[in-house]
Design a protein around this motif. Structure first.
Motif, PDB file in Angstrom:
ATOM      1  N   MET A 191     -54.474  58.491 -74.388  1.00  0.00           N
ATOM      2  CA  MET A 191     -55.178  58.153 -75.631  1.00  0.00           C
ATOM      3  C   MET A 191     -55.692  56.719 -75.637  1.00  0.00           C
ATOM      4  SD  MET A 191     -52.994  60.016 -78.592  1.00  0.00           S
ATOM      5  CE  MET A 191     -51.332  59.704 -78.056  1.00  0.00           C
ATOM      6  N   THR A 192     -54.988  55.826 -74.923  1.00  0.00           N
ATOM      7  CA  THR A 192     -55.269  54.396 -75.070  1.00  0.00           C
ATOM      8  C   THR A 192     -56.042  53.787 -73.907  1.00  0.00           C
ATOM      9  OG1 THR A 192     -53.125  53.905 -74.093  1.00  0.00           O
ATOM     10  CG2 THR A 192     -53.217  53.956 -76.498  1.00  0.00           C
ATOM     11  N   SER A 193     -56.244  54.550 -72.848  1.00  0.00           N
ATOM     12  CA  SER A 193     -56.828  53.925 -71.660  1.00  0.00           C
ATOM     13  C   SER A 193     -58.338  54.068 -71.566  1.00  0.00           C
ATOM     14  CB  SER A 193     -56.193  54.537 -70.406  1.00  0.00           C
ATOM     15  OG  SER A 193     -56.464  55.916 -70.377  1.00  0.00           O
ATOM     16  N   LEU A 194     -58.954  54.796 -72.495  1.00  0.00           N
ATOM     17  CA  LEU A 194     -60.370  55.111 -72.319  1.00  0.00           C
ATOM     18  C   LEU A 194     -61.309  54.013 -72.813  1.00  0.00           C
ATOM     19  CD1 LEU A 194     -60.136  58.874 -73.275  1.00  0.00           C
ATOM     20  CD2 LEU A 194     -60.681  57.967 -71.032  1.00  0.00           C
ATOM     21  N   GLY A 195     -61.086  53.560 -74.048  1.00  0.00           N
ATOM     22  CA  GLY A 195     -61.984  52.539 -74.611  1.00  0.00           C
ATOM     23  C   GLY A 195     -63.293  53.135 -75.091  1.00  0.00           C
ATOM     24  N   VAL A 237     -64.378  57.867 -82.414  1.00  0.00           N
ATOM     25  CA  VAL A 237     -63.130  58.602 -82.623  1.00  0.00           C
ATOM     26  C   VAL A 237     -61.977  57.642 -82.897  1.00  0.00           C
ATOM     27  CG1 VAL A 237     -61.498  60.230 -81.603  1.00  0.00           C
ATOM     28  CG2 VAL A 237     -63.927  60.422 -81.086  1.00  0.00           C
ATOM     29  N   LYS A 238     -61.225  57.928 -83.939  1.00  0.00           N
ATOM     30  CA  LYS A 238     -60.022  57.138 -84.268  1.00  0.00           C
ATOM     31  C   LYS A 238     -58.821  58.078 -84.202  1.00  0.00           C
ATOM     32  CE  LYS A 238     -63.202  54.330 -85.621  1.00  0.00           C
ATOM     33  NZ  LYS A 238     -63.617  53.262 -84.729  1.00  0.00           N
ATOM     34  N   ILE A 239     -57.930  57.782 -83.280  1.00  0.00           N
ATOM     35  CA  ILE A 239     -56.757  58.643 -83.103  1.00  0.00           C
ATOM     36  C   ILE A 239     -55.524  57.930 -83.628  1.00  0.00           C
ATOM     37  CG2 ILE A 239     -55.322  59.818 -81.410  1.00  0.00           C
ATOM     38  CD1 ILE A 239     -57.804  59.866 -79.621  1.00  0.00           C
ATOM     39  N   LEU A 240     -54.843  58.544 -84.580  1.00  0.00           N
ATOM     40  CA  LEU A 240     -53.649  57.934 -85.151  1.00  0.00           C
ATOM     41  C   LEU A 240     -52.415  58.617 -84.572  1.00  0.00           C
ATOM     42  CD1 LEU A 240     -56.053  57.817 -87.373  1.00  0.00           C
ATOM     43  CD2 LEU A 240     -54.233  57.112 -88.900  1.00  0.00           C
ATOM     44  N   PHE A 241     -51.580  57.823 -83.921  1.00  0.00           N
ATOM     45  CA  PHE A 241     -50.350  58.427 -83.386  1.00  0.00           C
ATOM     46  C   PHE A 241     -49.133  57.616 -83.822  1.00  0.00           C
ATOM     47  CE2 PHE A 241     -49.172  55.544 -79.923  1.00  0.00           C
ATOM     48  CZ  PHE A 241     -50.358  54.863 -79.662  1.00  0.00           C
ATOM     49  N   PRO A 242     -47.967  58.283 -83.952  1.00  0.00           N
ATOM     50  CA  PRO A 242     -46.767  57.583 -84.425  1.00  0.00           C
ATOM     51  C   PRO A 242     -46.170  56.700 -83.320  1.00  0.00           C
ATOM     52  CG  PRO A 242     -46.288  59.907 -84.000  1.00  0.00           C
ATOM     53  CD  PRO A 242     -47.749  59.728 -83.756  1.00  0.00           C
ATOM     54  N   LYS A 243     -45.908  55.447 -83.694  1.00  0.00           N
ATOM     55  CA  LYS A 243     -45.390  54.467 -82.740  1.00  0.00           C
ATOM     56  C   LYS A 243     -44.070  54.933 -82.111  1.00  0.00           C
ATOM     57  CE  LYS A 243     -44.011  49.624 -82.600  1.00  0.00           C
ATOM     58  NZ  LYS A 243     -43.991  48.370 -83.371  1.00  0.00           N
ATOM     59  N   GLY A 244     -44.030  54.907 -80.796  1.00  0.00           N
ATOM     60  CA  GLY A 244     -42.789  55.229 -80.082  1.00  0.00           C
ATOM     61  C   GLY A 244     -42.435  56.708 -80.056  1.00  0.00           C
ATOM     62  N   LYS A 245     -43.337  57.576 -80.541  1.00  0.00           N
ATOM     63  CA  LYS A 245     -42.955  58.990 -80.608  1.00  0.00           C
ATOM     64  C   LYS A 245     -43.825  59.903 -79.744  1.00  0.00           C
ATOM     65  CE  LYS A 245     -40.659  58.729 -85.063  1.00  0.00           C
ATOM     66  NZ  LYS A 245     -41.154  57.450 -85.622  1.00  0.00           N
ATOM     67  N   PHE A 284     -64.122  63.637 -76.312  1.00  0.00           N
ATOM     68  CA  PHE A 284     -65.143  62.920 -77.076  1.00  0.00           C
ATOM     69  C   PHE A 284     -65.572  61.620 -76.394  1.00  0.00           C
ATOM     70  CE2 PHE A 284     -65.541  64.940 -81.361  1.00  0.00           C
ATOM     71  CZ  PHE A 284     -64.676  65.988 -81.155  1.00  0.00           C
ATOM     72  N   PHE A 285     -64.932  61.296 -75.266  1.00  0.00           N
ATOM     73  CA  PHE A 285     -65.217  60.031 -74.595  1.00  0.00           C
ATOM     74  C   PHE A 285     -66.678  59.953 -74.149  1.00  0.00           C
ATOM     75  CE2 PHE A 285     -65.189  57.543 -70.537  1.00  0.00           C
ATOM     76  CZ  PHE A 285     -64.984  56.306 -71.135  1.00  0.00           C
ATOM     77  N   GLY A 286     -67.336  58.865 -74.561  1.00  0.00           N
ATOM     78  CA  GLY A 286     -68.710  58.639 -74.122  1.00  0.00           C
ATOM     79  C   GLY A 286     -69.757  59.497 -74.815  1.00  0.00           C
ATOM     80  N   VAL A 287     -69.350  60.291 -75.811  1.00  0.00           N
ATOM     81  CA  VAL A 287     -70.327  61.135 -76.507  1.00  0.00           C
ATOM     82  C   VAL A 287     -71.095  60.297 -77.531  1.00  0.00           C
ATOM     83  CG1 VAL A 287     -70.564  63.097 -78.087  1.00  0.00           C
ATOM     84  CG2 VAL A 287     -69.008  63.244 -76.127  1.00  0.00           C
ATOM     85  N   PHE A 332     -66.180  70.982 -76.001  1.00  0.00           N
ATOM     86  CA  PHE A 332     -67.245  71.788 -76.597  1.00  0.00           C
ATOM     87  C   PHE A 332     -67.568  71.251 -77.990  1.00  0.00           C
ATOM     88  CE2 PHE A 332     -68.954  75.453 -78.905  1.00  0.00           C
ATOM     89  CZ  PHE A 332     -69.930  75.885 -78.002  1.00  0.00           C
ATOM     90  N   MET A 333     -66.537  70.965 -78.771  1.00  0.00           N
ATOM     91  CA  MET A 333     -66.775  70.477 -80.124  1.00  0.00           C
ATOM     92  C   MET A 333     -67.480  69.117 -80.108  1.00  0.00           C
ATOM     93  SD  MET A 333     -64.255  69.747 -83.285  1.00  0.00           S
ATOM     94  CE  MET A 333     -64.985  68.842 -84.660  1.00  0.00           C
ATOM     95  N   ALA A 334     -67.023  68.224 -79.240  1.00  0.00           N
ATOM     96  CA  ALA A 334     -67.629  66.891 -79.170  1.00  0.00           C
ATOM     97  C   ALA A 334     -69.121  67.000 -78.857  1.00  0.00           C
ATOM     98  CB  ALA A 334     -66.938  66.065 -78.099  1.00  0.00           C
ATOM     99  N   ASN A 335     -69.452  67.858 -77.918  1.00  0.00           N
ATOM    100  CA  ASN A 335     -70.852  67.970 -77.530  1.00  0.00           C
ATOM    101  C   ASN A 335     -71.689  68.673 -78.593  1.00  0.00           C
ATOM    102  OD1 ASN A 335     -71.001  66.602 -74.921  1.00  0.00           O
ATOM    103  ND2 ASN A 335     -69.470  68.106 -74.319  1.00  0.00           N
TER     104      ASN A 335
END
Ligand SMILES: *Cc1c(COP(=O)(O)O)cnc(C)c1O
Length: 433
Positions: free
Chosen positions: A171-175, A154-162, A146-149, A113-116
């Motif tokens: 998070m990483t498969s969309l592109g 969108v930049k998603i920051l996540f902690p490595k290995g956690k 938010f994909f394709g909007v 909803f927010m993305a749109n």
């Protein structure tokens, strides 16, 4: 409708501004200036209405002045594209399954909803860059929502290995417009990078930055819909019985949205706040004294919140009146051991597989049910997302494998300068657009 901060009602802003700002300048949360009551005729028609029609009538008073009726309808159509069924688990107890969206957790509806909304606000050739720090679940819901909007990067920051393999995959498969950044540090380091970017005025001159935080009014308000949809499905069974709704809670956004639905006229008798060992709300409910504390890790980790941000919205709804709040809310808390025992018991007795969050919701509901009531608990995540916990209770349980081979991510140090340079080099700035 206008919105103001939970801390002062002096500055009033539109829905659009509230969505774009996220948090009020005084650090309060945005709330609508009033909660509109729905007509009696709405509830009489409810069973014959489609989900989209219900959603439109519930949300349009809030978006009026920003979105015209057609824009809201289009946004809702893109948001509500998966089922939210109420499934019978045992006599009088229904699981409202909110996990049929793309990331298998209830945050999908709010994130979409927010993305749109942001896409509807964006002007031609203008790009908004959304920054999100995540420990897992929020990142996957935002990535998918938010994909394709158009007009939103969108930049998603996540902690490595956690984060779990499952979450990383989501998070990483969309592109396309979604980029996942693996930070060599902790979740707090990710959050610090995002905060620094928001405070960096020179950067903000060049990039139009926004956040997709869970307190955003555009993520908060659509959660009301769950309760209306659930009512539509249960109404034929309710007769004169009381309806209880139990919500596994962390930041209390979902539960507070249920309270809003009740204030709009939805006949929920009482909401039940279901918590794990992170219990500041439970203790407030019991004693009238509120003391936020540091969170402790549990099996239902999306509820590991020691200072629930929507507490302020609840307090403003009840004018800080603890007794009034207790008329509408019951509360309970459960341990990890009780969570696991319940997953096991409900599976063996009723052939239903709970996830650890739903298990806490189920337990809390059971505590307050009697022969005069019907209960719904929100099943907030698919058990597959929490395979390792479910397997403690049900050793034969198996979630589908996740394949990380096609995933793309960017590696980043936790130094702000590196992150800033990367943002400026790889992103279209305001002037180029
Ligand atoms: C986010 C989340 C919750 C907690 O919701 P709040 O609105 O923060 O109370 C519960 N369960 C799951 C699976 C979640 O992802």
């Amino acid at each position: 409708m206008n919105f103001h901060s939970t801390r002062t009602s002096e500055i009033k802003i539109s829905f659009r501004e509230a969505v774009q700002q996220g948090l009020a300048p005084d650090k309060g949360l945005f709330i609508p200036e009033r909660i509109p009551k729905l007509e009696k005729s709405f509830f009489e028609r409810l069973e014959t209405m489609s989900e989209l029609e219900i959603a439109f009538e519930v949300l349009s008073p809030y978006t009026e002045g920003t979105l015209d009726p057609q824009q809201l309808k289009d946004i809702l159509k893109k948001t509500l594209s998966f089922p939210l069924p109420a499934v019978k688990v045992s006599e009088g107890i229904y699981s409202l399954e909110l996990f049929h969206g793309p990331t298998q957790a209830f945050k999908d509806v709010g994130a979409r909803f927010m993305a749109n909304c942001l896409a509807a606000f964006s002007r031609k050739n203008e790009k908004v860059t959304v920054l999100v720090a995540t420990s897992g679940d929020t990142g996957s819901a935002v990535a998918s929502g938010f994909f394709g909007v158009d007009g939103v990067e969108v930049k998603i920051l996540f902690p490595k290995g956690k984060v779990s393999a499952y979450q990383e995959h989501q998070m990483t498969s969309l592109g396309r417009n979604i980029q996942a950044i693996e930070v060599d540090g902790s979740f707090d380091d990710c959050q610090t990078l995002v905060k620094q970017a928001f405070l960096d005025e020179k950067l903000r001159d060049r990039l139009s930055l926004s956040s997709a935080n869970s307190i955003n009014i555009a993520r908060f308000l659509p959660q009301m819909l769950y309760y209306f949809f659930s009512y539509k499905q249960l109404r034929p069974l309710l007769h004169s019985k009381k309806w209880l709704v139990s919500v596994p809670s962390g930041n209390f956004g979902n539960l507070t949205a249920g309270l809003y639905a009740k204030h709009m006229g939805l006949p929920i008798d009482r909401m039940v706040a279901a918590n794990n060992a992170n219990d500041p709300f439970y203790l407030y409910w019991k004693t009238g004294k509120y003391k936020p504390k540091a969170s402790v890790p549990t099996y239902s980790n999306a509820m590991d919140v020691g200072a629930p941000s929507n507490f302020e919205r609840i307090q403003s709804l009840y004018q800080d009146d603890w007794r009034k709040l207790k008329q509408d809310i019951a509360a309970s808390r459960f341990s990890d051991q009780q969570t696991v025992e319940t997953i096991k018991k409900v599976y063996h007795e009723h052939h239903y597989t709970l996830d650890p969050h739903g298990a806490v919701g189920y337990l809390a509901l059971r505590e307050y049910m009697d022969n005069e009531s019907i209960g719904t608990f929100l099943e907030t995540a698919h058990p597959n997302k929490f395979e390792s916990v479910v397997r403690i209770a049900l050793p034969k349980f198996k979630a589908p494998e996740t394949d990380l081979s096609l995933c793309q991510k960017i590696s980043m140090s936790r130094t702000y300068g590196d992150f800033r340079n990367w943002l400026l080099q790889t992103n279209i700035t305001k002037h180029e657009a």
